[in-house]
Motif scaffolding. Sequence first.
Motif, mmCIF file in Angstrom:
data_model
loop_
_atom_site.group_PDB
_atom_site.id
_atom_site.type_symbol
_atom_site.label_atom_id
_atom_site.label_comp_id
_atom_site.label_asym_id
_atom_site.label_seq_id
_atom_site.Cartn_x
_atom_site.Cartn_y
_atom_site.Cartn_z
ATOM 1 N N PRO A 13 6.967 -19.301 -5.758
ATOM 2 C CA PRO A 13 7.405 -18.267 -6.700
ATOM 3 C C PRO A 13 7.917 -17.039 -5.973
ATOM 4 O O PRO A 13 7.429 -16.685 -4.903
ATOM 5 C CB PRO A 13 6.130 -17.939 -7.499
ATOM 6 N N VAL A 14 8.928 -16.426 -6.548
ATOM 7 C CA VAL A 14 9.524 -15.231 -5.970
ATOM 8 C C VAL A 14 8.680 -14.027 -6.391
ATOM 9 O O VAL A 14 8.318 -13.891 -7.552
ATOM 10 C CB VAL A 14 10.979 -15.064 -6.462
ATOM 11 N N GLU A 15 8.359 -13.171 -5.429
ATOM 12 C CA GLU A 15 7.573 -11.981 -5.727
ATOM 13 C C GLU A 15 8.408 -10.977 -6.509
ATOM 14 O O GLU A 15 9.600 -10.823 -6.238
ATOM 15 C CB GLU A 15 7.087 -11.321 -4.434
ATOM 16 N N PRO A 16 7.796 -10.271 -7.463
ATOM 17 C CA PRO A 16 8.548 -9.250 -8.193
ATOM 18 C C PRO A 16 8.965 -8.108 -7.270
ATOM 19 O O PRO A 16 8.344 -7.862 -6.245
ATOM 20 C CB PRO A 16 7.568 -8.757 -9.269
ATOM 21 N N ILE A 17 10.015 -7.391 -7.677
ATOM 22 C CA ILE A 17 10.530 -6.267 -6.895
ATOM 23 C C ILE A 17 9.465 -5.189 -6.731
ATOM 24 O O ILE A 17 9.272 -4.651 -5.665
ATOM 25 C CB ILE A 17 11.781 -5.656 -7.584
ATOM 26 N N LEU A 96 11.637 -12.919 -17.933
ATOM 27 C CA LEU A 96 12.934 -12.331 -17.602
ATOM 28 C C LEU A 96 12.833 -11.391 -16.409
ATOM 29 O O LEU A 96 13.702 -11.383 -15.541
ATOM 30 C CB LEU A 96 13.498 -11.569 -18.798
ATOM 31 N N ALA A 97 11.773 -10.607 -16.372
ATOM 32 C CA ALA A 97 11.660 -9.569 -15.345
ATOM 33 C C ALA A 97 11.281 -10.107 -13.975
ATOM 34 O O ALA A 97 11.742 -9.586 -12.957
ATOM 35 C CB ALA A 97 10.628 -8.528 -15.780
ATOM 36 N N ASP A 98 10.451 -11.145 -13.924
ATOM 37 C CA ASP A 98 9.910 -11.601 -12.640
ATOM 38 C C ASP A 98 10.470 -12.933 -12.165
ATOM 39 O O ASP A 98 9.985 -13.487 -11.192
ATOM 40 C CB ASP A 98 8.383 -11.705 -12.727
ATOM 41 N N SER A 99 11.457 -13.474 -12.848
ATOM 42 C CA SER A 99 12.006 -14.755 -12.406
ATOM 43 C C SER A 99 13.396 -14.536 -11.808
ATOM 44 O O SER A 99 14.014 -13.503 -12.002
ATOM 45 C CB SER A 99 12.087 -15.731 -13.582
ATOM 46 N N GLY A 100 13.848 -15.532 -11.091
ATOM 47 C CA GLY A 100 15.174 -15.444 -10.494
ATOM 48 C C GLY A 100 15.139 -14.849 -9.107
ATOM 49 O O GLY A 100 14.092 -14.604 -8.523
ATOM 50 N N SER A 101 16.320 -14.608 -8.599
ATOM 51 C CA SER A 101 16.460 -14.084 -7.241
ATOM 52 C C SER A 101 16.016 -12.614 -7.188
ATOM 53 O O SER A 101 15.961 -11.937 -8.214
ATOM 54 C CB SER A 101 17.925 -14.183 -6.811
ATOM 55 N N PRO A 102 15.716 -12.124 -5.988
ATOM 56 C CA PRO A 102 15.370 -10.709 -5.860
ATOM 57 C C PRO A 102 16.471 -9.781 -6.384
ATOM 58 O O PRO A 102 16.182 -8.745 -6.972
ATOM 59 C CB PRO A 102 15.161 -10.520 -4.358
ATOM 60 N N ARG A 103 17.724 -10.167 -6.196
ATOM 61 C CA ARG A 103 18.843 -9.355 -6.708
ATOM 62 C C ARG A 103 18.790 -9.276 -8.230
ATOM 63 O O ARG A 103 18.946 -8.207 -8.813
ATOM 64 C CB ARG A 103 20.168 -9.943 -6.240
ATOM 65 N N ARG A 104 18.556 -10.414 -8.881
ATOM 66 C CA ARG A 104 18.456 -10.449 -10.345
ATOM 67 C C ARG A 104 17.263 -9.622 -10.821
ATOM 68 O O ARG A 104 17.360 -8.882 -11.789
ATOM 69 C CB ARG A 104 18.322 -11.890 -10.828
ATOM 70 N N GLN A 105 16.135 -9.745 -10.133
ATOM 71 C CA GLN A 105 14.950 -8.958 -10.499
ATOM 72 C C GLN A 105 15.240 -7.463 -10.382
ATOM 73 O O GLN A 105 14.822 -6.677 -11.232
ATOM 74 C CB GLN A 105 13.764 -9.320 -9.606
ATOM 75 N N ARG A 106 15.941 -7.080 -9.322
ATOM 76 C CA ARG A 106 16.278 -5.667 -9.133
ATOM 77 C C ARG A 106 17.177 -5.179 -10.265
ATOM 78 O O ARG A 106 16.967 -4.098 -10.817
ATOM 79 C CB ARG A 106 16.952 -5.457 -7.779
ATOM 80 N N ILE A 107 18.169 -5.986 -10.639
ATOM 81 C CA ILE A 107 19.080 -5.606 -11.725
ATOM 82 C C ILE A 107 18.306 -5.462 -13.038
ATOM 83 O O ILE A 107 18.492 -4.493 -13.783
ATOM 84 C CB ILE A 107 20.236 -6.620 -11.857
#
Length: 183
Positions: A13-17, A96-107
């Motif tokens: 899992p990708v860590e949240p921003i 929505l907020a914590d999934s996807g790439s780090p770039r998507r999370q930042r956006i």
Amino acid sequence: MPHMSRQEAPAEPVEPIIPAEADPAVKVPLAIEDWLAVILLATLAIITFLNVLVRYFTDQSFAWTEEISVFLLIVLTMAGGSVAFVRNHHIRIEILADSGSPRRQRIMALIANGCVLAFFVLLTVLSVKLVLDEYMYEETSPAIGVPTWWYSIWLPVMAAAISLRTLGTLRRIARGPQGETQR
């Protein structure tokens, strides 16, 4: 049991921003809102407890307790909201907020915090107008008879504090993780 190769292994899992566990580095300590919330909650509990005792023993109640309790709850909510936004504990849709790439999370974090900032700036402006109206028309509270702006003045103050905290959060998100260069 089927054998999984390295290529088929599930992705980590990708860590949240903004990690929810650690307090971010802020210029104004979050302890201010933390202690304000503790003091307000303790005061609210004491006032309510005293009112219960008075009602129990005298069949009367303090008329001012409801008025003061509402005021304390509003300030308590705003103080809690301020640190919730900084600590990333606010209500959000995590899928929505914590999934996807780090770039998507930042956006997504920038969009969400931008909406929060717009709301609280608007709340600050409108609540200043409310306080000015209450001051100009000399409105008084029903139970105690004090000017209502004494209570209302804290709404724009706390909304402005949340706006500033959210602005700081936006700056941290826009800068990205520490040590990463911006493109």
